[in-house]
Motif scaffolding. Structure first.
Motif, mmCIF file in Angstrom:
data_model
loop_
_atom_site.group_PDB
_atom_site.id
_atom_site.type_symbol
_atom_site.label_atom_id
_atom_site.label_comp_id
_atom_site.label_asym_id
_atom_site.label_seq_id
_atom_site.Cartn_x
_atom_site.Cartn_y
_atom_site.Cartn_z
ATOM 1 N N VAL A 30 -20.820 1.683 -11.548
ATOM 2 C CA VAL A 30 -19.784 1.362 -10.560
ATOM 3 C C VAL A 30 -20.456 0.773 -9.321
ATOM 4 N N PRO A 31 -19.951 -0.348 -8.787
ATOM 5 C CA PRO A 31 -20.577 -0.982 -7.615
ATOM 6 C C PRO A 31 -20.713 -0.027 -6.436
ATOM 7 N N GLN A 32 -21.781 -0.226 -5.678
ATOM 8 C CA GLN A 32 -22.052 0.649 -4.546
ATOM 9 C C GLN A 32 -20.949 0.575 -3.498
ATOM 10 N N PHE A 33 -20.340 -0.596 -3.340
ATOM 11 C CA PHE A 33 -19.241 -0.733 -2.379
ATOM 12 C C PHE A 33 -18.071 0.164 -2.772
ATOM 13 N N SER A 38 -5.483 6.351 -2.595
ATOM 14 C CA SER A 38 -4.610 5.172 -2.682
ATOM 15 C C SER A 38 -4.607 4.414 -1.358
ATOM 16 N N PHE A 39 -4.548 5.147 -0.250
ATOM 17 C CA PHE A 39 -4.519 4.528 1.072
ATOM 18 C C PHE A 39 -5.773 3.690 1.310
ATOM 19 N N VAL A 40 -6.936 4.246 1.030
ATOM 20 C CA VAL A 40 -8.191 3.551 1.307
ATOM 21 C C VAL A 40 -8.329 2.294 0.458
ATOM 22 N N PHE A 41 -8.002 2.391 -0.819
ATOM 23 C CA PHE A 41 -8.184 1.227 -1.692
ATOM 24 C C PHE A 41 -7.094 0.175 -1.482
ATOM 25 N N LEU A 42 -5.873 0.604 -1.183
ATOM 26 C CA LEU A 42 -4.829 -0.363 -0.867
ATOM 27 C C LEU A 42 -5.128 -1.067 0.451
ATOM 28 N N ARG A 43 -5.605 -0.324 1.426
ATOM 29 C CA ARG A 43 -5.962 -0.926 2.705
ATOM 30 C C ARG A 43 -7.060 -1.969 2.523
ATOM 31 N N ASP A 44 -8.057 -1.629 1.726
ATOM 32 C CA ASP A 44 -9.145 -2.582 1.482
ATOM 33 C C ASP A 44 -8.631 -3.838 0.784
ATOM 34 N N GLU A 45 -7.750 -3.650 -0.190
ATOM 35 C CA GLU A 45 -7.207 -4.798 -0.934
ATOM 36 C C GLU A 45 -6.311 -5.663 -0.048
ATOM 37 N N THR A 66 -8.022 -7.882 2.672
ATOM 38 C CA THR A 66 -8.680 -9.095 2.163
ATOM 39 C C THR A 66 -7.683 -10.164 1.740
ATOM 40 N N ARG A 67 -6.434 -9.778 1.542
ATOM 41 C CA ARG A 67 -5.434 -10.726 1.030
ATOM 42 C C ARG A 67 -4.404 -11.148 2.067
ATOM 43 N N PHE A 68 -4.107 -10.268 3.023
ATOM 44 C CA PHE A 68 -3.025 -10.545 3.970
ATOM 45 C C PHE A 68 -3.529 -10.408 5.405
ATOM 46 N N THR A 69 -3.051 -11.302 6.252
ATOM 47 C CA THR A 69 -3.357 -11.179 7.674
ATOM 48 C C THR A 69 -2.609 -9.990 8.272
ATOM 49 N N ALA A 70 -1.330 -9.899 7.965
ATOM 50 C CA ALA A 70 -0.510 -8.770 8.423
ATOM 51 C C ALA A 70 -0.517 -7.698 7.338
ATOM 52 N N TRP A 71 -1.692 -7.108 7.125
ATOM 53 C CA TRP A 71 -1.817 -6.145 6.022
ATOM 54 C C TRP A 71 -1.013 -4.870 6.274
ATOM 55 N N GLN A 72 -0.807 -4.528 7.583
ATOM 56 C CA GLN A 72 -0.011 -3.332 7.874
ATOM 57 C C GLN A 72 1.419 -3.488 7.378
ATOM 58 N N LEU A 73 1.960 -4.716 7.477
ATOM 59 C CA LEU A 73 3.307 -4.957 6.993
ATOM 60 C C LEU A 73 3.373 -4.792 5.479
ATOM 61 N N ALA A 74 2.383 -5.336 4.774
ATOM 62 C CA ALA A 74 2.355 -5.225 3.317
ATOM 63 C C ALA A 74 2.240 -3.767 2.887
ATOM 64 N N PHE A 75 1.355 -3.037 3.564
ATOM 65 C CA PHE A 75 1.205 -1.630 3.207
ATOM 66 C C PHE A 75 2.467 -0.844 3.546
ATOM 67 N N GLY A 76 3.088 -1.176 4.678
ATOM 68 C CA GLY A 76 4.317 -0.497 5.064
ATOM 69 C C GLY A 76 5.416 -0.675 4.037
ATOM 70 N N LEU A 77 5.529 -1.886 3.473
ATOM 71 C CA LEU A 77 6.538 -2.137 2.446
ATOM 72 C C LEU A 77 6.262 -1.304 1.199
ATOM 73 N N VAL A 78 4.992 -1.233 0.797
ATOM 74 C CA VAL A 78 4.629 -0.419 -0.368
ATOM 75 C C VAL A 78 4.945 1.045 -0.099
ATOM 76 N N PHE A 79 4.619 1.508 1.101
ATOM 77 C CA PHE A 79 4.869 2.903 1.463
ATOM 78 C C PHE A 79 6.357 3.238 1.398
ATOM 79 N N VAL A 80 7.179 2.357 1.956
ATOM 80 C CA VAL A 80 8.623 2.589 1.949
ATOM 81 C C VAL A 80 9.167 2.627 0.527
#
Length: 318
Positions: free
Chosen positions: A27-30, A268-275, A278-292
């Motif tokens: 498994v990668p060190q990262f 889930s929080f740590v890996f979703l945040r990391d993903e 890297t993909r979205f500028t407004a990542w908090q919005l994307a995570f918020g939608l998933v959370f809801v």
């Protein structure tokens, strides 16, 4: 012990063995670094779950215990010794003293009042960390914390520290599982259901809330100690209300009142945040939608999905 309980324990043991074996199967060190952070957050989230999920005390200031322990352990490790257990003992002494004194006051109330007062405590400690530059270096943060050592052996970054963190998380889970299944844990459940009814049958509600508050802070202190060694330092933001919101999201996301839920939620929080970062500028919005979506679709959290599947499997077998 029933066959179902045996099966559950074997499943948990297999999950722990899988986590322990990940660094040795390429498994990668990262990924291991992300998992280490996630497991530290899992310890912190489980400590919050004891208050929210079992005692019914919603807090917006749980970062106070986590950040305070980070500063206490980090400063002691840098100035005196980096022995992990000694630094942890110092951090727990500091956190315990603050928890005993502030908990004596804050556990006199419940509901919104408890949430607001706990938030105020965290913000006071945040301002102290910003202003006390001779010790904390203010917003620059406490830096230069050395690698931890155990019995004179320095633990390197990566796999050794990951295994230490995993061991701490497993011990925390087992200890809390035993606690919530004890008469004390059942008393907390009665208090969460109705403080008035609990008091009417002779339960000392305030004392039990105070004890739960101190235990919760002590476990959060373990998480803070691990984090300061992982990051080789800390900043006042570890005490900020936003961090308290993050750990509350982890607990709810995974499922409060389950212990396993905060672990699943933190990972889930740590890996979703990391993903998402890297993909979205407004990542908090994307995570918020998933959370809801998750909270609306699965009120019991992500752990509730596994629980339903496990229950369905045993119903099918029977």
């Amino acid at each position: 012990m029933t066959a179902r309980e045996t099966g559950t324990r074997l499943l948990l043991a297999a999950a722990i063995a899988l986590l322990a074996g990940l660094p040795f199967v390429g498994v990668p060190q990262f990924t291991i670094t992300l998992l280490t952070e996630a497991l530290i957050f899992a310890v912190w989230a489980m400590s919050l779950d004891l208050l929210v999920g079992y005692a019914g005390l919603v807090t917006f200031g749980h970062a106070a215990a986590f950040g305070l322990a980070s500063y206490a352990a980090g400063y002691f490790a840098r100035e005196v010794t980096a022995d992990f257990f000694v630094a942890l003992l110092v951090a727990e002494a500091v956190v315990g003293l603050v928890a005993l004194t502030t908990g004596f006051v804050v556990t006199r109330v419940s509901g919104v009042a408890f949430a607001i007062i706990s938030l105020c405590i965290a913000q006071v400690l945040f301002q102290v960390a910003v202003a006390w530059r001779s010790v904390t270096q203010g917003m620059d943060g406490l830096v230069g914390v050395p690698l931890p050592s155990i019995f004179g052996v320095t633990l390197g970054t990566g796999t050794p520290f990951y295994l230490l963190t995993l061991a701490c998380m497993v011990v925390t889970y087992l200890a809390l599982a035993r606690l919530v299944d004890s008469p004390f844990g059942r008393t907390l459940h009665a208090i969460r259901t109705s403080e008035d009814r609990a008091a009417a049958i002779g339960i000392n509600v305030r004392l039990h809330k105070w004890i739960a508050f101190v235990i919760s802070w002590a476990i959060a202190g373990l998480g803070g100690t691990l984090m300061v060694f992982m990051k080789a330092g800390t900043t006042p933001m570890s005490l900020h209300w936003a961090e308290s919101g993050n750990v509350l999201v982890m607990a709810i996301f995974g499922g409060i009142g389950t212990l396993l839920g905060p672990v699943v939620g933190a990972i889930s929080f740590v890996f979703l945040r990391d993903e998402f970062t890297t993909r979205f500028t407004a990542w908090q919005l994307a995570f918020g939608l998933v959370f809801v979506v998750v909270v609306l679709a699965f009120p019991a959290g992500l752990a509730g999905i596994f629980s339903r599947a496990w229950n369905a499997l045993w119903r099918a077998r029977s």
